[in-house]
Design an enzyme around this catalytic site. Structure first.
Site, PDB file in Angstrom:
ATOM      1  N   THR B 199       0.827  -1.196   0.000  1.00  0.00           N
ATOM      2  CA  THR B 199       0.000   0.000   0.000  1.00  0.00           C
ATOM      3  C   THR B 199       0.870   1.259   0.000  1.00  0.00           C
ATOM      4  OG1 THR B 199      -1.642  -1.213   1.247  1.00  0.00           O
ATOM      5  CG2 THR B 199      -1.767   1.188   1.404  1.00  0.00           C
ATOM      6  N   ARG B 227     -13.422  -8.377  -1.288  1.00  0.00           N
ATOM      7  CA  ARG B 227     -12.855  -7.937  -0.010  1.00  0.00           C
ATOM      8  C   ARG B 227     -12.427  -6.467  -0.068  1.00  0.00           C
ATOM      9  NH1 ARG B 227      -7.327  -6.168   1.633  1.00  0.00           N
ATOM     10  NH2 ARG B 227      -7.197  -6.563   3.853  1.00  0.00           N
ATOM     11  N   GLY B 229     -10.324  -3.666   2.190  1.00  0.00           N
ATOM     12  CA  GLY B 229      -9.400  -3.536   3.315  1.00  0.00           C
ATOM     13  C   GLY B 229      -9.587  -2.208   4.029  1.00  0.00           C
ATOM     14  N   ASP B 230      -8.562  -1.803   4.752  1.00  0.00           N
ATOM     15  CA  ASP B 230      -8.692  -0.580   5.556  1.00  0.00           C
ATOM     16  C   ASP B 230      -8.418   0.703   4.782  1.00  0.00           C
ATOM     17  OD1 ASP B 230      -5.945  -1.413   5.384  1.00  0.00           O
ATOM     18  OD2 ASP B 230      -5.465   0.060   6.919  1.00  0.00           O
ATOM     19  N   THR B 250      -0.725   1.022   6.586  1.00  0.00           N
ATOM     20  CA  THR B 250      -0.473  -0.130   5.713  1.00  0.00           C
ATOM     21  C   THR B 250      -0.286  -1.369   6.582  1.00  0.00           C
ATOM     22  OG1 THR B 250       1.041  -1.102   4.102  1.00  0.00           O
ATOM     23  CG2 THR B 250       2.008   0.468   5.642  1.00  0.00           C
ATOM     24  N   GLY B 251      -0.887  -2.477   6.164  1.00  0.00           N
ATOM     25  CA  GLY B 251      -0.745  -3.693   6.968  1.00  0.00           C
ATOM     26  C   GLY B 251      -1.921  -4.624   6.787  1.00  0.00           C
ATOM     27  N   THR B 252      -2.115  -5.526   7.753  1.00  0.00           N
ATOM     28  CA  THR B 252      -3.263  -6.444   7.723  1.00  0.00           C
ATOM     29  C   THR B 252      -4.522  -5.619   7.984  1.00  0.00           C
ATOM     30  OG1 THR B 252      -2.668  -6.907  10.018  1.00  0.00           O
ATOM     31  CG2 THR B 252      -2.189  -8.617   8.419  1.00  0.00           C
ATOM     32  N   GLY B 253      -5.130  -5.185   6.884  1.00  0.00           N
ATOM     33  CA  GLY B 253      -6.193  -4.189   6.923  1.00  0.00           C
ATOM     34  C   GLY B 253      -7.309  -4.471   7.914  1.00  0.00           C
TER      35      GLY B 253
END
Lengths: 334, 334
Positions: B199, B227, B229-230, B250-253
């Site tokens: 991201t 899906r 995400g965040d 940024t990361g595991t949304g």
């Protein structure tokens, strides 16, 4: 002797039953004695009351908050009176396109679906996303396919159809055509004069002290371009956290997203030490200053209740374990 | 005399130029000297540095924060190195399906698109949603049609294609097939061993003291079921508020959504009076406790900068008006 034992048993049951609270809403907007017909008012009061009784029964049996918010929102979705599930409003393409979200205050686990059209109960879809995937937010036809593959019930478009909604959609389309050019910048034309946000929501404190929230909606009549409102957005229209409160919102969703309204009530409690009531009022003030319309319901871990709104009315009600009958209200003052 | 006047003029210009700050990220994950090849490292450092220089130039000219975050994210989207725009990862259907969000700290106005496949720059779509509709969040093909009708540039699937991403997608598909049955509950299979969240994001404080944030992503390789995400969720992956800070994540949304991470940094400043640094660290701790991976960048109205993450590395950098050269970093320690 037999009577004494029965009495003792009942007394112990009573002592063992911790307190619980359920709060629901069925949307906010230009809801006043002038705009709501007498027979509709009665139907709405009955539906809200029945929803609260269902939740009350489940909670008395010791059901978890997350189970109760799902079941109660299912009940409200099944009613054609509200803009969620059966009776959802029509989007620009003449389809009922629904969003829902559920959140468990125990671990902040959440599930949401956006833009589903044939799930009988969108909230069941949200629950399946929460429980059966490592994801939170699924959208569109593929979200629906996933939910159906996991056992969510399918319903044909005709199931969701309600004549009144269709007639309103036709009226809005006509108004839009009449204002062509003036209004083509907005994605969804809105009939500002009679804004009603028929979103449904439920927040619960269960006997074990857990909080949960669920929200379900058909969004805006004549919405376009795959518009997503606040209902399925964690922190905007729906939020639950055992350390603070559970919140479900209804209104002009865009302002609830920008204002992170549901999370703000909770954050004011967590970070500023405010009571639910003060946190709710401060957040409603923020919403009003932003020119957002609508309201929200909330419950905290002590069972305190808020039902706040800046519109003429909000379909709402609550029931605590200590109360004999649920409270149901529609208008500003009653 | 002539020299004195020129000198005086330059001196006044210098005095007149208020301070500004730009911070960017290009994703977090298992980024270490072992995993990043030397030539890739150089390319990434150059791209981040060029992005910062572009932003710096615009800010020096007095451009608004909201303009700068859009332009800088466009630049990062145009680079095939990051998982956004050109070079976005492939979803389960082998398409590049992108999300983006932009937020203006002046009035909390926001725009987001989810699941667009043929906008050359998804962030431009997000900006158009913010500026040309009364909505915040549009999704899918209809969102894209709207953005194209408002002048966003179309790009064919072939434009976004990057061989490296395709090869990785094939590898993930193969791994998924090998673990069939063990993993079918999850919507998107994830290669846990080499998690990279590519991201991109940018946050800015402009000369007038305004904050803005923008985030753009291709999401997860092999993602399914629409899906989201965040990144496109206000308060989760993106947030800006002139009264506190601007944040891009940024990361595991999913954990950023559940933890309302971007809004939490801001809310800790607003409601608890914490500094940006302390608010950021407290929020990262929360993310880590939830077992979420990733990081975020932030800037406050004083120009303070945070670049925090709990992964091995994060592509990141910043430039203040007072600095000669931008700072660019990839690894935990450097």
């Amino acid at each position: 002797m037999k009577h004494s034992i029965t009495f003792l048993f009942l007394f112990i049951c009573f002592l063992g039953m911790a307190e619980y609270t359920i709060v629901i809403h069925g949307g906010a907007g230009t809801i006043s004695k002038k705009t709501v017909r007498t027979e509709t008012e009665l139907e709405i009061r009955t539906a809200l009351s029945d929803a609260l009784k269902l939740g009350d029964k489940l909670l008395a049996q010791g059901e978890l908050a997350i189970v109760v918010v799902e079941k109660v929102v299912m009940f409200l979705e099944d009613s054609p009176l509200f803009n969620a599930g059966k009776g959802a409003v029509f989007n620009h393409e003449g389809r009922q396109e629904m969003d829902a979200c559920i959140m468990d205050g125990r671990d902040l686990s959440s599930g949401a679906v956006a833009g589903v059209t044939n799930l009988k109960n969108p909230i069941v879809g949200a629950r399946l996303v929460k429980d059966s995937t490592r994801h939170v937010f699924l959208s569109g036809d593929r979200a629906q396919e996933f939910c159906l593959s996991k056992g969510a019930e399918y319903a044909d478009s005709s199931y969701f159809f309600v004549q009144r909604r269709w007639d309103y959609f036709q009226k809005v389309l006509e108004q839009e055509n009449n204002t062509k050019g003036k209004n083509d910048g907005g994605a969804a034309y809105m009939d500002e004069g009679s804004l009603k946000f028929g979103t449904v929501g439920c927040v619960v404190l269960d006997q074990s002290g857990n909080l949960a929230a669920a929200t379900s909606t058909g969004g805006l009549t004549n919405k376009k371009y795959g518009r997503i409102g606040d209902s399925p957005v964690v922190g905007a229209g729906t939020y639950a956290n055992n350390s603070s409160c559970a919140i479900s919102c209804t209104g002009t969703g865009e302002y609830f997203i920008r204002g992170t309204i549901a999370r703000d009530v909770s954050a004011l409690m967590e970070f500023k030490g405010l009571s639910l009531d003060k946190a709710g009022k401060e957040t409603l003030d923020k919403l009003t200053k932003m020119k957002g319309d609508g309201g929200f319901i909330g419950v905290d871990k002590k069972g305190n209740v808020i039902m706040l709104f800046n519109t003429e009315g909000m379909y709402r009600g609550y029931k605590k374990s200590s109360m004999d009958q649920p409270v149901v209200q529609l208008y500003q003052k009653e």
